[in-house]
Design a protein around this motif. Structure first.
Motif, PDB file in Angstrom:
ATOM      1  N   ILE A 195       0.761  -1.149  -0.074  1.00 47.17           N
ATOM      2  CA  ILE A 195       0.033   0.040   0.057  1.00 47.17           C
ATOM      3  C   ILE A 195       0.813   1.169   0.194  1.00 47.17           C
ATOM      4  CG2 ILE A 195      -1.816   1.244   1.364  1.00 47.17           C
ATOM      5  CD1 ILE A 195      -2.630  -1.466   2.187  1.00 47.17           C
ATOM      6  N   LEU A 196       1.889   1.290   0.839  1.00 47.06           N
ATOM      7  CA  LEU A 196       2.766   2.454   0.827  1.00 47.06           C
ATOM      8  C   LEU A 196       3.467   2.661  -0.441  1.00 47.06           C
ATOM      9  CD1 LEU A 196       3.982   4.882   2.853  1.00 47.06           C
ATOM     10  CD2 LEU A 196       5.510   3.052   3.435  1.00 47.06           C
ATOM     11  N   ALA A 197       3.949   1.583  -1.078  1.00 49.05           N
ATOM     12  CA  ALA A 197       4.554   1.770  -2.342  1.00 49.05           C
ATOM     13  C   ALA A 197       3.709   2.385  -3.271  1.00 49.05           C
ATOM     14  CB  ALA A 197       5.246   0.257  -2.679  1.00 49.05           C
ATOM     15  N   VAL A 198       2.445   1.725  -3.381  1.00 52.15           N
ATOM     16  CA  VAL A 198       1.561   2.228  -4.395  1.00 52.15           C
ATOM     17  C   VAL A 198       1.105   3.455  -4.113  1.00 52.15           C
ATOM     18  CG1 VAL A 198      -0.925   1.731  -5.277  1.00 52.15           C
ATOM     19  CG2 VAL A 198       0.468  -0.145  -5.232  1.00 52.15           C
ATOM     20  N   ASP A 213      -0.460   7.795  -8.640  1.00 52.75           N
ATOM     21  CA  ASP A 213      -1.350   9.064  -8.087  1.00 52.75           C
ATOM     22  C   ASP A 213      -2.971   8.621  -8.110  1.00 52.75           C
ATOM     23  OD1 ASP A 213      -2.491  11.639  -7.277  1.00 52.75           O
ATOM     24  OD2 ASP A 213      -2.494  12.414  -9.448  1.00 52.75           O
ATOM     25  N   LEU A 214      -3.296   7.729  -7.383  1.00 55.93           N
ATOM     26  CA  LEU A 214      -4.669   7.071  -7.368  1.00 55.93           C
ATOM     27  C   LEU A 214      -5.602   8.020  -6.610  1.00 55.93           C
ATOM     28  CD1 LEU A 214      -3.580   3.350  -6.646  1.00 55.93           C
ATOM     29  CD2 LEU A 214      -4.022   4.462  -8.907  1.00 55.93           C
ATOM     30  N   PRO A 215      -6.700   8.150  -7.252  1.00 58.48           N
ATOM     31  CA  PRO A 215      -7.664   8.816  -6.645  1.00 58.48           C
ATOM     32  C   PRO A 215      -8.245   8.764  -5.421  1.00 58.48           C
ATOM     33  CG  PRO A 215      -8.691   7.603  -8.385  1.00 58.48           C
ATOM     34  CD  PRO A 215      -7.398   7.071  -8.252  1.00 58.48           C
ATOM     35  N   ASN A 216      -8.321   7.449  -5.064  1.00 63.20           N
ATOM     36  CA  ASN A 216      -9.067   7.223  -3.545  1.00 63.20           C
ATOM     37  C   ASN A 216      -8.739   5.612  -3.083  1.00 63.20           C
ATOM     38  OD1 ASN A 216     -10.940   5.193  -5.284  1.00 63.20           O
ATOM     39  ND2 ASN A 216     -11.979   7.018  -5.682  1.00 63.20           N
ATOM     40  N   GLN A 217      -9.324   5.338  -1.836  1.00 63.22           N
ATOM     41  CA  GLN A 217      -8.937   3.964  -1.513  1.00 63.22           C
ATOM     42  C   GLN A 217      -9.542   2.909  -2.301  1.00 63.22           C
ATOM     43  OE1 GLN A 217      -9.389   5.091   3.419  1.00 63.22           O
ATOM     44  NE2 GLN A 217     -10.296   3.358   2.713  1.00 63.22           N
ATOM     45  N   GLN A 218     -10.595   3.283  -3.138  1.00 64.49           N
ATOM     46  CA  GLN A 218     -11.069   1.971  -3.963  1.00 64.49           C
ATOM     47  C   GLN A 218     -10.284   1.744  -4.972  1.00 64.49           C
ATOM     48  OE1 GLN A 218     -14.801   3.189  -5.806  1.00 64.49           O
ATOM     49  NE2 GLN A 218     -15.117   1.083  -6.634  1.00 64.49           N
ATOM     50  N   ARG A 263     -11.774  11.143  -0.473  1.00 59.86           N
ATOM     51  CA  ARG A 263     -10.417  11.522   0.337  1.00 59.86           C
ATOM     52  C   ARG A 263      -9.592  10.528  -0.261  1.00 59.86           C
ATOM     53  NH1 ARG A 263     -10.938  14.837   4.125  1.00 59.86           N
ATOM     54  NH2 ARG A 263      -9.484  13.720   5.628  1.00 59.86           N
ATOM     55  N   LYS A 264      -8.302  11.206  -0.507  1.00 61.21           N
ATOM     56  CA  LYS A 264      -7.424  10.663  -1.452  1.00 61.21           C
ATOM     57  C   LYS A 264      -6.468  10.338  -0.165  1.00 61.21           C
ATOM     58  CE  LYS A 264      -4.251  12.085  -4.930  1.00 61.21           C
ATOM     59  NZ  LYS A 264      -4.538  12.257  -6.330  1.00 61.21           N
ATOM     60  N   VAL A 265      -5.505   9.083  -0.386  1.00 59.46           N
ATOM     61  CA  VAL A 265      -4.708   8.776   0.408  1.00 59.46           C
ATOM     62  C   VAL A 265      -3.075   9.176  -0.246  1.00 59.46           C
ATOM     63  CG1 VAL A 265      -3.559   6.818   1.263  1.00 59.46           C
ATOM     64  CG2 VAL A 265      -6.015   6.786   1.320  1.00 59.46           C
ATOM     65  N   VAL A 266      -2.383   9.903   0.359  1.00 58.35           N
ATOM     66  CA  VAL A 266      -1.024  10.512   0.027  1.00 58.35           C
ATOM     67  C   VAL A 266      -0.196   9.931   0.825  1.00 58.35           C
ATOM     68  CG1 VAL A 266      -2.178  12.339  -1.171  1.00 58.35           C
ATOM     69  CG2 VAL A 266      -1.366  12.529   0.935  1.00 58.35           C
ATOM     70  N   VAL A 267       1.199   9.824   0.629  1.00 57.95           N
ATOM     71  CA  VAL A 267       2.327   9.372   1.316  1.00 57.95           C
ATOM     72  C   VAL A 267       2.858  10.768   1.998  1.00 57.95           C
ATOM     73  CG1 VAL A 267       4.083   9.773  -0.525  1.00 57.95           C
ATOM     74  CG2 VAL A 267       4.391   7.975   1.562  1.00 57.95           C
ATOM     75  N   THR A 268       3.075  10.671   3.363  1.00 51.99           N
ATOM     76  CA  THR A 268       3.776  11.626   4.000  1.00 51.99           C
ATOM     77  C   THR A 268       5.064  11.876   3.959  1.00 51.99           C
ATOM     78  OG1 THR A 268       3.996  10.453   5.956  1.00 51.99           O
ATOM     79  CG2 THR A 268       1.916  11.607   5.721  1.00 51.99           C
ATOM     80  N   SER A 269       5.796  12.913   4.286  1.00 47.61           N
ATOM     81  CA  SER A 269       7.322  12.915   4.210  1.00 47.61           C
ATOM     82  C   SER A 269       7.856  11.603   5.120  1.00 47.61           C
ATOM     83  CB  SER A 269       7.835  14.278   4.623  1.00 47.61           C
ATOM     84  OG  SER A 269       7.373  14.612   6.043  1.00 47.61           O
ATOM     85  N   TYR A 301       3.991   0.246 -11.891  1.00 42.01           N
ATOM     86  CA  TYR A 301       4.816   1.173 -10.924  1.00 42.01           C
ATOM     87  C   TYR A 301       5.934   0.460 -10.563  1.00 42.01           C
ATOM     88  CZ  TYR A 301       2.421  -2.214  -7.907  1.00 42.01           C
ATOM     89  OH  TYR A 301       1.823  -3.414  -7.222  1.00 42.01           O
ATOM     90  N   PRO A 302       6.952   1.520 -10.005  1.00 41.58           N
ATOM     91  CA  PRO A 302       8.341   0.598 -10.108  1.00 41.58           C
ATOM     92  C   PRO A 302       8.163  -0.594  -9.096  1.00 41.58           C
ATOM     93  CG  PRO A 302       8.219   3.128  -9.515  1.00 41.58           C
ATOM     94  CD  PRO A 302       7.072   2.567  -9.647  1.00 41.58           C
ATOM     95  N   ALA A 303       9.149  -1.375  -9.464  1.00 42.66           N
ATOM     96  CA  ALA A 303       9.128  -2.715  -9.004  1.00 42.66           C
ATOM     97  C   ALA A 303       9.774  -2.908  -7.484  1.00 42.66           C
ATOM     98  CB  ALA A 303       9.928  -3.760  -9.730  1.00 42.66           C
ATOM     99  N   ASN A 304      10.992  -2.408  -7.267  1.00 42.79           N
ATOM    100  CA  ASN A 304      11.521  -2.081  -5.890  1.00 42.79           C
ATOM    101  C   ASN A 304      10.848  -3.496  -5.206  1.00 42.79           C
ATOM    102  OD1 ASN A 304      12.616   0.262  -6.175  1.00 42.79           O
ATOM    103  ND2 ASN A 304      10.939   1.381  -5.958  1.00 42.79           N
ATOM    104  N   GLY A 305      10.833  -4.495  -5.482  1.00 44.93           N
ATOM    105  CA  GLY A 305      10.533  -5.614  -4.760  1.00 44.93           C
ATOM    106  C   GLY A 305       8.952  -6.161  -4.770  1.00 44.93           C
TER     107      GLY A 305
END
Length: 128
Positions: free
Chosen positions: A17-20, A25-30, A68-74, A123-127
């Motif tokens: 989830i964190l990687a995605v 830039d997904l619009p929402n949790q769905q 509601r959009k989910v975004v990564v924090t710093s 999205y980037p593989a990174n494992g």
């Protein structure tokens, strides 16, 4: 893989989830749930745990204030590379018994199988 993501809320699912969220830039949790094939009720708990840890946050979607959009924090953006490195190392260890062309073929087949089952891998593989 679970050892590689030890300490991250939600374990491997939390990492995915964190990687995605960080790479897409997904619009929402769905959309996140569809991307990762996670049931929405399970996804809510996973995102709650990541948000509680300060790795992601839910913000109003600028395109639709009701959503509601989910975004990564710093903090999440700073944390992800460490776990991505650990996941990549675990993957390399797992595939170490294969020749490099065999490991590449294995990855390709897994990605094709995932695509056939409706998962995407843009999205980037990174494992991942």
């Amino acid at each position: 893989m679970e050892r590689a993501v030890e300490g991250l809320p939600g374990g491997l699912r939390g990492y995915q989830i964190l990687a995605v969220v960080a790479h897409r830039d997904l619009p929402n949790q769905q959309a996140i749930g569809i991307q990762l094939a996670i049931d929405r009720t399970v996804l809510t708990y996973q995102i709650d745990a990541l948000a509680e840890a300060g790795l992601v946050e839910r913000i109003p979607d600028p395109a639709d204030r009701r959503a509601r959009k989910v975004v990564v924090t710093s903090k999440g953006a700073g944390t992800l590379p460490r776990f991505a490195r650990r996941v990549a190392e675990a993957e390399a260890e797992l595939l170490s018994g294969l020749a490099s062309h065999e490991a590449d073929a294995f990855r390709e087949l897994v990605c094709r199988l995932a695509a056939l089952k409706g998962f995407t891998n843009d999205y980037p593989a990174n494992g991942l």
